[in-house]
Design a protein around this motif. Structure first.
Motif, PDB file in Angstrom:
ATOM      1  N   UNK A  54     -52.940  -0.984 -33.912  1.00 25.31           N
ATOM      2  CA  UNK A  54     -53.256   0.281 -33.965  1.00 25.31           C
ATOM      3  C   UNK A  54     -54.189   1.310 -33.175  1.00 25.31           C
ATOM      4  N   UNK A  55     -53.734   0.342 -31.844  1.00 24.78           N
ATOM      5  CA  UNK A  55     -53.757   1.833 -30.523  1.00 24.78           C
ATOM      6  C   UNK A  55     -52.256   2.329 -30.193  1.00 24.78           C
ATOM      7  N   UNK A  56     -52.217   3.669 -29.955  1.00 25.65           N
ATOM      8  CA  UNK A  56     -51.503   4.338 -29.643  1.00 25.65           C
ATOM      9  C   UNK A  56     -50.956   4.818 -28.123  1.00 25.65           C
ATOM     10  N   UNK A 109     -62.403   4.652 -15.613  1.00 25.55           N
ATOM     11  CA  UNK A 109     -62.967   4.128 -16.842  1.00 25.55           C
ATOM     12  C   UNK A 109     -61.865   4.237 -17.931  1.00 25.55           C
ATOM     13  N   UNK A 110     -61.900   4.048 -19.261  1.00 27.77           N
ATOM     14  CA  UNK A 110     -60.972   3.315 -19.820  1.00 27.77           C
ATOM     15  C   UNK A 110     -61.099   4.078 -20.667  1.00 27.77           C
ATOM     16  N   UNK A 111     -60.050   5.159 -21.897  1.00 28.52           N
ATOM     17  CA  UNK A 111     -59.747   5.580 -22.614  1.00 28.52           C
ATOM     18  C   UNK A 111     -58.827   5.455 -24.164  1.00 28.52           C
ATOM     19  N   UNK A 112     -59.220   4.868 -24.833  1.00 30.75           N
ATOM     20  CA  UNK A 112     -58.545   4.190 -25.987  1.00 30.75           C
ATOM     21  C   UNK A 112     -57.948   4.906 -27.343  1.00 30.75           C
ATOM     22  N   UNK A 113     -56.956   5.183 -27.364  1.00 34.50           N
ATOM     23  CA  UNK A 113     -56.475   6.393 -28.752  1.00 34.50           C
ATOM     24  C   UNK A 113     -55.999   5.660 -29.658  1.00 34.50           C
ATOM     25  N   UNK A 125     -56.809  -7.767 -29.998  1.00 36.60           N
ATOM     26  CA  UNK A 125     -58.050  -6.694 -29.895  1.00 36.60           C
ATOM     27  C   UNK A 125     -58.309  -6.426 -28.752  1.00 36.60           C
ATOM     28  N   UNK A 126     -59.424  -5.306 -28.821  1.00 37.58           N
ATOM     29  CA  UNK A 126     -60.212  -5.076 -27.531  1.00 37.58           C
ATOM     30  C   UNK A 126     -61.017  -5.452 -28.361  1.00 37.58           C
TER      31      UNK A 126
END
Length: 213
Positions: free
Chosen positions: A106-108, A125-129, A87-88
């Motif tokens: 669950x990360x896309x 910056x980091x963005x996780x969908x 996980x993150x």
């Protein structure tokens, strides 16, 4: 930095970070300016009357800037970003604690953004969908976000490649649910292929293995 007591028995850290030092830059800069101006006022003025008024004022300003730096440093020290093989996770808060986590399965999509200045300093910056309830999560002031992005995809790929025998026995599934599970795994593999984590050959090999199962 990340407390090991929050990890599961079969879990290990692969990324463990505090925010980039750019998080502290505004408060450090303001404190330095206030100290320099205060020294100029105290040692550079000959007018006793003005000096007696300006000196205490600058002392108060320096104290305020010092408190601001202390608060920012406490936030920096208690903000943690971690990636494990499952996980993150992120935790923050000086007095009250807050946290969020995203399971790797669950990360896309993982995206990063950097301005020219941030690229020079190694921040961004980091963005996780994800398919989680939160949808998209933003993580700011990440150290080398491109490397973190690559490591997250590496761990996702490792989860996909993990032998099925290592998983606990599952209850018998109906034909419909089994086909749905295969379709979900194929969709995840295709997402990894489009993001460049899997090559075309690896994608086809994994696809064949799923269809033959």
């Amino acid at each position: 930095a990340f407390p090991r007591k929050h990890l599961n028995d079969d879990e290990h850290l692969v990324v463990d970070l505090h925010p980039h030092w750019i998080f502290l830059a505004p408060s450090v800069g303001a404190l330095l300016v206030a100290v320099i101006v205060a020294l100029l006022v105290i040692f550079g003025l000959d007018d006793g009357t003005f000096k007696s008024v300006a000196g205490p004022v600058m002392g108060v300003i320096v104290l305020v800037m010092l408190v601001w730096f202390g608060v920012r440093y406490a936030k920096w020290l208690t903000t943690e970003f971690a990636v494990t093989n499952h996980r993150v996770m992120s935790r923050w808060g000086v007095l009250s604690k807050h946290g969020r986590q995203i399971p790797l399965e669950r990360i896309n999509t993982v995206e990063f953004s950097q301005s020219l200045f941030e690229r020079m300093l190694g921040a961004g910056d980091l963005g996780i969908e994800s398919a989680s309830d939160g949808g998209r999560e933003e993580f700011t002031d990440i150290r080398h976000p491109d490397e973190v992005q690559r490591e997250i995809y590496t761990q996702i790929r490792a989860n996909v490649d993990r032998p099925a025998a290592a998983a606990p026995p599952a209850a018998p599934a109906t034909a419909a649910s089994a086909s749905g599970s295969v379709a979900d795994q194929l969709a995840k593999l295709d997402e990894l292929r489009r993001n460049g984590v899997l090559s075309e050959a690896e994608f086809q090999a994994q696809k064949a293995r799923l269809l033959q199962a």
